[in-house]
Design an enzyme around this catalytic site. Sequence first.
Site, PDB file in Angstrom:
ATOM      1  NE  ARG A 224      -3.612  -2.523   1.681  1.00 45.60           N
ATOM      2  CZ  ARG A 224      -4.130  -3.609   2.388  1.00 45.60           C
ATOM      3  NH1 ARG A 224      -2.665  -3.814   3.530  1.00 45.60           N
ATOM      4  NH2 ARG A 224      -4.425  -4.365   2.211  1.00 45.60           N
TER       5      ARG A 224
ATOM      6  N   GLY B 121      -1.566 -10.888   8.752  1.00 43.68           N
ATOM      7  CA  GLY B 121      -1.093 -12.407   8.883  1.00 43.68           C
ATOM      8  C   GLY B 121      -2.691 -12.442   9.382  1.00 43.68           C
ATOM      9  N   GLY B 122      -3.799 -11.952  10.194  1.00 43.49           N
ATOM     10  CA  GLY B 122      -4.844 -12.672  10.555  1.00 43.49           C
ATOM     11  C   GLY B 122      -5.595 -13.586   9.990  1.00 43.49           C
TER      12      GLY B 122
ATOM     13  CD1 TRP C 226      -4.859  -6.284   8.831  1.00 46.56           C
ATOM     14  CD2 TRP C 226      -5.289  -5.504   7.059  1.00 46.56           C
ATOM     15  NE1 TRP C 226      -5.508  -6.338   8.567  1.00 46.56           N
ATOM     16  CE2 TRP C 226      -6.324  -6.320   7.052  1.00 46.56           C
ATOM     17  CE3 TRP C 226      -5.550  -4.796   5.308  1.00 46.56           C
ATOM     18  CZ2 TRP C 226      -8.214  -5.850   6.801  1.00 46.56           C
ATOM     19  CZ3 TRP C 226      -6.795  -4.906   5.482  1.00 46.56           C
ATOM     20  CH2 TRP C 226      -7.758  -5.089   6.033  1.00 46.56           C
TER      21      TRP C 226
ATOM     22  CG  ASN D 123      -9.126 -11.375  12.176  1.00 46.38           C
ATOM     23  OD1 ASN D 123      -8.962 -10.906  10.598  1.00 46.38           O
ATOM     24  ND2 ASN D 123      -8.937 -11.883  12.176  1.00 46.38           N
TER      25      ASN D 123
ATOM     26  CG  ASP E 119     -12.409 -10.996   8.797  1.00 47.64           C
ATOM     27  OD1 ASP E 119     -11.277 -10.969   9.457  1.00 47.64           O
ATOM     28  OD2 ASP E 119     -12.210 -11.318   7.743  1.00 47.64           O
TER      29      ASP E 119
ATOM     30  CG  ASP F 202      -9.002  -7.242   9.846  1.00 47.26           C
ATOM     31  OD1 ASP F 202      -8.184  -7.710  10.337  1.00 47.26           O
ATOM     32  OD2 ASP F 202     -10.778  -8.082   9.555  1.00 47.26           O
TER      33      ASP F 202
END
Lengths: 542, 254
Positions: A127, A187-188, A237, A255, A298, A300
Amino acid sequence: MRTRHLILAALLGASFAPAQVTFQRLLNAEKEPQNWLTYSGNLLGQRYSPLTQITAANVKNLELQWVYQVRSLEKFEATPLVVDGVMYTVQAPNDVIALDAATGRVYWIYQYIPSNDARPCCGRINRGLAILGDTLYMGTIDAHLIAIDAKSGKPLWNTVVGNPKAGYALTHAPLIVKDKVIVGVAGGEYGIRGYIAAYDARTGKEAWKFYTVPGPGEPGNNTWAGDTWKTGGGSVWVTGSYDADTNQTYWGIGNPGPDWNGDLRKGDNLYTDSVVALDADTGKLKWHFQFSPHDEFDYDSVQVPVLANVEWQGRPRKIMYWANRNGFYYALDRTTGQFLRGAPFAKVTWATGLDDAGRPVRAPGSYSTEKGVEIYPGNQGATNWYSPSFSPRTGWFYIPTWDNYSSIFAKLPVEYVEGRNFTAGAPQSIITGVRPGQIVTRKEEEGYGAIRAIDPRTGEKKWDFKMTDVTDSGVLTTGSDLVFAGGREGYFFALDARTGSLLWRMPLGGVVASGPISYMVNGKQYVSVNAGSGMFVFALKQ
Amino acid sequence: MNHWTIVCFALLFAVPAFAQHTFGQADIDDGARLFRANCVICHGPDGDKVSGVDLGHGKFRRATTNEDVENIIIGGIPGTAMPPHNFTEREAFTIVIYLRKMAELASDSATNGGDPARGQALFEGKGGCTACHNILGKGSRTGPNLSEIGLLRRGAEIQRSIVDPDAEIHLSNRSVRATTKGGEEISGRLLNSDTFSVQILDSKERLRTLQRADLRQYAIVEKSPMPSYKDKLSAAELTDVVAYLSSLKGAEAK
């Protein structure tokens, strides 16, 4: 060194030139609106450009100046930096490119080949970058942090941040605070134990590390049953923000693991789905606020923390605005973390509201089951990592929104194996998440996208720019009250920041999955956005 | 290619790649669990969410043999979003056999003794199906194209669509009705849509874009334009038509 040599060196220039981008410049980014020095344009995370050459009256005269096409089939999610006429961006997965910001001609390309062990869940993407002095910083999908000379494109140091075989990856643009480079690990979906770490910008040596899932003996560890903290997720992230007054750096945390089955990890699962405020010098936790305790959807909290200094109920206050993947927007006091206001900004069924402390009140039957339960917002959320924007001129908050969007969440059993998916479910939705299609035949009641403006002081919705398809685009506001954004349909468009009316649009033929920026070179204002595999740069017709 | 090479190829493909492993239902179940836990995030529960790939129907972009698929599962595809996975070969194999089983079920002809030839005659004759449906270039294009319907749907699903067409209208089979500001009434198959426009194949089989701003009325039609054949075909005829449609596998290379 003798005087003659000094004079010679001064004449030759380069090797003795002062470092280009000091931290003071990053702190005062609004004083040089011609540049775009950080991921969000300033350290407050606002994605607001003070530039005013392009206006509501002339925006219809925008024309394409140049296009840069990347050699990558991945989603093009990078936000470029622009420093004194030079643009820096990343071609997925991890090639850094320096270009002339006025013409698109390439100065250099630094190609980094990530290890084949890298296994980012949702695309081999990046990003963006950070800059300090004459050095660029990039996190890689195999979890390295690399310093690159901004003039030559040559690497200066390369530090291992995490183990890619266990699912650790770096996908967001680093954040510079003073003399440190701060990153967090993704890496969740792999049962990682997340962390945010700061590295010495000159050497790459680790300065501090904050675990987003507390270990035994640390406050918050008791929000995890048994040993489940070891695989608790809590990924990072998207880039955080920084407030010099409090010396706190703010980060959204991802998450809990496993994503869709919380049976074993009983408890609130701190600090997943939270914002954490860390002392920027030491990494010590100052406060936290958890948006979605014990999440199984999920949700996040991986959004850019947007900081604003506003008049709040009659007195000036240092605020943090947050439109969360869980469907609620929040206003927090960013010095203390105190909850000030919150309400849904899209259709929400998992909670009926927020209590006085901002904790969600769960709706009956809104829990993941083996058979599956339909929940709004769906798995990708009512918004996601796409940058919102705050305009200090309107005082409003502009949110890339998915509305009327649901998933059916079903949980499965799962066992942790290092490096293997640790998600424990298979949510289903009519709208695809990470691999958008090109065909849309949905009805509005089955899910649509919008750029949504709200007055975050009152919660009042000011306007909506509705789209048939959803959007993965960030939002940019400008000093002339324009809003720039795009969506999956491939349009890039300009809206009136006060009314939401459409002023200009251009079909770019590919998904916009990044945030637009604006900058100026030689007195000409540019607006840039990625769509598909191209970066498109516009300015007014001469 | 000489004859010897052709024979070699034929042998390679004729011997099921399963030969190296034995497996039972428990292995397929293991594969299903691993697939659901690891693959559906990107590929979707039916394996069809990545464009050009339909794992549940045996459509792969880069793989032909089971070993190809196993290698991709374990090693990933560098340069694409497909990451490596730390599965054992056995685990990767169970995923592959699960995918093969899905494909097998999907193409289950469920003929139940139906006669495809009689079914074709009914389809093209008494049934009048070609007034809307096209098969390999023959028939109207206004209804769903059925050239490879045998690959995409099970026999039971085909049968349900014939007797109860409203039961499930797939997203790709929606039709629309619109009235322009000028008073023109338009109907057709919905091909695509965005904020500003709608793409259709109209009732005269013209590809058209309608600007939303030019429309007075626009709606996706809730009911299928197809009549139910529940009382129009005998049970035996229905079985024949299903057998015919189940046999359709697209334009296969010859």
